[in-house]
Design a protein around this motif. Structure first.
Motif, PDB file in Angstrom:
ATOM      1  N   ASN A  90       0.865  -1.135  -0.057  1.00 56.53           N
ATOM      2  CA  ASN A  90       0.014  -0.101  -0.086  1.00 56.53           C
ATOM      3  C   ASN A  90       0.903   1.194  -0.320  1.00 56.53           C
ATOM      4  OD1 ASN A  90      -2.761  -1.066   0.097  1.00 56.53           O
ATOM      5  ND2 ASN A  90      -2.040  -1.655   2.202  1.00 56.53           N
ATOM      6  N   ASN A  91       1.102   1.853  -1.213  1.00 50.54           N
ATOM      7  CA  ASN A  91       2.179   2.972  -1.307  1.00 50.54           C
ATOM      8  C   ASN A  91       1.314   4.451  -1.612  1.00 50.54           C
ATOM      9  OD1 ASN A  91       4.826   4.296  -2.028  1.00 50.54           O
ATOM     10  ND2 ASN A  91       3.656   4.208  -3.998  1.00 50.54           N
ATOM     11  N   ALA A  92       0.125   4.101  -2.340  1.00 52.54           N
ATOM     12  CA  ALA A  92      -0.706   5.314  -3.077  1.00 52.54           C
ATOM     13  C   ALA A  92      -0.710   6.235  -1.731  1.00 52.54           C
ATOM     14  CB  ALA A  92      -1.616   5.003  -3.732  1.00 52.54           C
ATOM     15  N   GLY A 155      -3.819  16.772   8.028  1.00 49.01           N
ATOM     16  CA  GLY A 155      -4.361  15.694   7.584  1.00 49.01           C
ATOM     17  C   GLY A 155      -3.403  14.613   7.114  1.00 49.01           C
ATOM     18  N   TYR A 156      -2.377  14.910   6.666  1.00 44.95           N
ATOM     19  CA  TYR A 156      -1.227  14.163   6.332  1.00 44.95           C
ATOM     20  C   TYR A 156      -0.778  13.301   7.502  1.00 44.95           C
ATOM     21  CZ  TYR A 156       2.871  12.253   3.931  1.00 44.95           C
ATOM     22  OH  TYR A 156       3.771  11.074   3.477  1.00 44.95           O
ATOM     23  N   PRO A 157      -0.109  13.964   8.455  1.00 41.45           N
ATOM     24  CA  PRO A 157       0.444  13.266   9.618  1.00 41.45           C
ATOM     25  C   PRO A 157      -0.632  12.340  10.137  1.00 41.45           C
ATOM     26  CG  PRO A 157       0.674  15.453  10.332  1.00 41.45           C
ATOM     27  CD  PRO A 157       0.406  15.467   8.634  1.00 41.45           C
ATOM     28  N   ARG A 190      13.410  11.574  -2.510  1.00 42.10           N
ATOM     29  CA  ARG A 190      13.535  12.472  -3.824  1.00 42.10           C
ATOM     30  C   ARG A 190      12.542  12.044  -4.640  1.00 42.10           C
ATOM     31  NH1 ARG A 190      18.009  15.373  -5.177  1.00 42.10           N
ATOM     32  NH2 ARG A 190      19.155  13.754  -3.974  1.00 42.10           N
ATOM     33  N   THR A 191      11.068  12.346  -4.665  1.00 41.08           N
ATOM     34  CA  THR A 191       9.977  12.080  -5.463  1.00 41.08           C
ATOM     35  C   THR A 191       9.304  13.378  -5.992  1.00 41.08           C
ATOM     36  OG1 THR A 191       8.429  11.702  -3.912  1.00 41.08           O
ATOM     37  CG2 THR A 191       9.760   9.766  -4.560  1.00 41.08           C
ATOM     38  N   ASP A 192       8.333  13.123  -6.618  1.00 39.85           N
ATOM     39  CA  ASP A 192       7.567  14.319  -7.155  1.00 39.85           C
ATOM     40  C   ASP A 192       6.878  15.065  -5.982  1.00 39.85           C
ATOM     41  OD1 ASP A 192       7.923  13.726  -9.762  1.00 39.85           O
ATOM     42  OD2 ASP A 192       5.789  13.230 -10.293  1.00 39.85           O
TER      43      ASP A 192
HETATM   44  P1  NAD Z   1       4.386  10.319  -5.696  1.00 41.18           P
HETATM   45  O1  NAD Z   1       3.458  11.524  -5.443  1.00 41.18           O
HETATM   46  O2  NAD Z   1       5.601  10.404  -6.406  1.00 41.18           O
HETATM   47  O3  NAD Z   1       3.648   9.015  -5.958  1.00 41.18           O
HETATM   48  C1  NAD Z   1       2.361   9.030  -5.550  1.00 41.18           C
HETATM   49  C2  NAD Z   1       1.735   7.612  -6.172  1.00 41.18           C
HETATM   50  O4  NAD Z   1       0.455   7.385  -5.726  1.00 41.18           O
HETATM   51  C3  NAD Z   1       1.649   7.713  -7.889  1.00 41.18           C
HETATM   52  O5  NAD Z   1       1.973   6.569  -8.208  1.00 41.18           O
HETATM   53  C4  NAD Z   1       0.149   8.169  -7.949  1.00 41.18           C
HETATM   54  O6  NAD Z   1      -0.556   7.384  -9.275  1.00 41.18           O
HETATM   55  C5  NAD Z   1      -0.617   7.395  -6.820  1.00 41.18           C
HETATM   56  N1  NAD Z   1      -1.831   8.197  -6.424  1.00 41.18           N
HETATM   57  C6  NAD Z   1      -1.943   9.456  -6.257  1.00 41.18           C
HETATM   58  N2  NAD Z   1      -3.293   9.791  -6.057  1.00 41.18           N
HETATM   59  C7  NAD Z   1      -3.982   8.590  -6.327  1.00 41.18           C
HETATM   60  C8  NAD Z   1      -5.243   7.929  -6.294  1.00 41.18           C
HETATM   61  N3  NAD Z   1      -6.209   8.964  -6.040  1.00 41.18           N
HETATM   62  N4  NAD Z   1      -5.632   6.934  -6.486  1.00 41.18           N
HETATM   63  C9  NAD Z   1      -4.513   6.039  -6.907  1.00 41.18           C
HETATM   64  N5  NAD Z   1      -3.241   6.211  -6.814  1.00 41.18           N
HETATM   65  C10 NAD Z   1      -3.046   7.457  -6.480  1.00 41.18           C
HETATM   66  O7  NAD Z   1       4.566  10.321  -4.063  1.00 41.18           O
HETATM   67  P2  NAD Z   1       5.977   9.555  -3.321  1.00 41.18           P
HETATM   68  O8  NAD Z   1       6.796  10.601  -2.826  1.00 41.18           O
HETATM   69  O9  NAD Z   1       6.502   8.382  -4.190  1.00 41.18           O
HETATM   70  O10 NAD Z   1       5.080   8.514  -2.241  1.00 41.18           O
HETATM   71  C11 NAD Z   1       4.687   7.399  -2.196  1.00 41.18           C
HETATM   72  C12 NAD Z   1       4.143   7.136  -0.806  1.00 41.18           C
HETATM   73  O11 NAD Z   1       5.308   7.246   0.211  1.00 41.18           O
HETATM   74  C13 NAD Z   1       2.987   8.032  -0.075  1.00 41.18           C
HETATM   75  O12 NAD Z   1       2.304   7.019   0.854  1.00 41.18           O
HETATM   76  C14 NAD Z   1       3.664   8.941   0.746  1.00 41.18           C
HETATM   77  O13 NAD Z   1       2.944   9.414   1.739  1.00 41.18           O
HETATM   78  C15 NAD Z   1       4.969   8.291   1.386  1.00 41.18           C
HETATM   79  N6  NAD Z   1       6.052   9.163   1.653  1.00 41.18           N
HETATM   80  C16 NAD Z   1       6.880   9.921   0.950  1.00 41.18           C
HETATM   81  C17 NAD Z   1       7.825  10.784   1.220  1.00 41.18           C
HETATM   82  C18 NAD Z   1       8.697  11.576   0.506  1.00 41.18           C
HETATM   83  O14 NAD Z   1       9.595  12.010   0.981  1.00 41.18           O
HETATM   84  N7  NAD Z   1       8.553  11.391  -0.930  1.00 41.18           N
HETATM   85  C19 NAD Z   1       7.987  10.661   2.563  1.00 41.18           C
HETATM   86  C20 NAD Z   1       7.144   9.817   3.586  1.00 41.18           C
HETATM   87  C21 NAD Z   1       6.147   9.210   3.139  1.00 41.18           C
END
Ligand code: NAD
Length: 248
Positions: A90-92, A155-157, A190-192
């Motif tokens: 579960n990553n979305a 909402g996020y935390p 490092r992501t979007d």
């Molecule tokens: P990202 O924005 O690069 O990617 C998000 C992914 O979620 C994409 O594949 C997108 O298609 C999918 N998504 C978004 N909305 C959606 C929806 N309504 N239905 C289905 N899919 C949807 O994000 P990321 O940085 O790769 O984050 C991935 C996970 O890691 C998230 O749960 C995020 O909270 C967590 N996270 C990220 C960071 C960070 O610094 N990047 C830090 C901590 C936790």
């Protein structure tokens, strides 16, 4: 090849951390279904993978993750096609930065819907299949903010505290069915999601990280590989921080 013969579903697998997880899982011998929100982004991700390895065993779907019927249909398809469903990631997720004073209840709900409700729905659909086949692994994506909170976008935390709660509780409830449940809590990666932050904020965040850099999606994906594999056969109910010991 830590995941040889395993079948995995990765939500949010089209980019960022999820895409890195899909690639690492494939490299480690898994068959993977990557899920995204739109056909276009799913097709693009599949094409990228196929360009690197034309034989990669990967498919893509775009169910509404908040709709139990659509999720069940896709998970059953994956099980029927590949013979099992061994791992769910579960990553979305979406983040938030709204000031509390202006935060609209509907925006709060949107974050909870994807980051919490979809985790519940996907975990339930996967657990039903895993129980029947004798076990499996459910991995959730938490965040460093699930430990410290964050000074905006509550909402996020709040959603990630809930993810930890789901992880620890489901580990207790599903252990008897040989289903392990863990979470990875990335730091600044490092992501979007991070590219959307002001440069100044990223600099400030990096300065506080003892390892002196932000994380790469692959740093996080490696933790998912470990937790998904039999190397973690006695690990359940854990929230594994992958954050360079950041404390912001
Ligand atoms: P990202 O924005 O690069 O990617 C998000 C992914 O979620 C994409 O594949 C997108 O298609 C999918 N998504 C978004 N909305 C959606 C929806 N309504 N239905 C289905 N899919 C949807 O994000 P990321 O940085 O790769 O984050 C991935 C996970 O890691 C998230 O749960 C995020 O909270 C967590 N996270 C990220 C960071 C960070 O610094 N990047 C830090 C901590 C936790």
């Amino acid at each position: 090849m830590l995941l040889q013969g395993k079948v995995a579903v990765v939500t949010g697998g089209t980019r960022g951390i999820g895409f890195a997880v899909v690639k690492k899982f494939l490299e480690n011998g898994a068959k993977v279904a990557l899920l995204g929100s739109r056909q276009e982004t799913v097709d693009k991700a599949l094409q990228k993978i196929k360009e690197e390895d034309a034989n990669a065993e990967v498919v893509g779907y775009w169910p509404n993750l908040m709709n139990a019927g659509e999720v069940e249909e896709v998970f059953t398809k994956v099980k029927d096609m590949y013979g099992s469903l061994d791992i769910l990631v579960n990553n979305a997720g979406v983040s938030a930065r709204d000031s509390f004073y202006e935060y609209k209840p509907e925006d709060f709900e949107k974050v909870i819907d994807l980051n919490v409700n979809s985790v519940f729905i996907c975990a339930q659909a996967a657990a039903k299949i895993m129980k029947e086949q004798g076990g499996g692994v459910i991995l959730n994506t938490s965040s460093m903010v699930s430990i410290y909170g964050q000074p905006a976008g509550v909402g996020y935390p709040a959603s990630k505290f809930a993810v930890n709660g789901l992880t620890k509780s489901l580990a207790r409830e599903l252990g008897k069915d040989q289903i392990r449940v863990n979470a990875v809590a990335p730091g600044v990666t490092r992501t979007d999601m991070v590219a959307a932050l002001p440069e100044e904020m990223v600099k400030r965040l990096t300065a506080t990280i003892p390892l002196g850099r932000v994380g790469e999606p692959e740093d996080v994906a490696n933790a998912f590989v470990f937790l998904a594999s039999d190397m973690a056969s006695y690990v359940t109910g854990e929230i594994l921080s992958v954050d360079g010991a950041a404390m912001t």
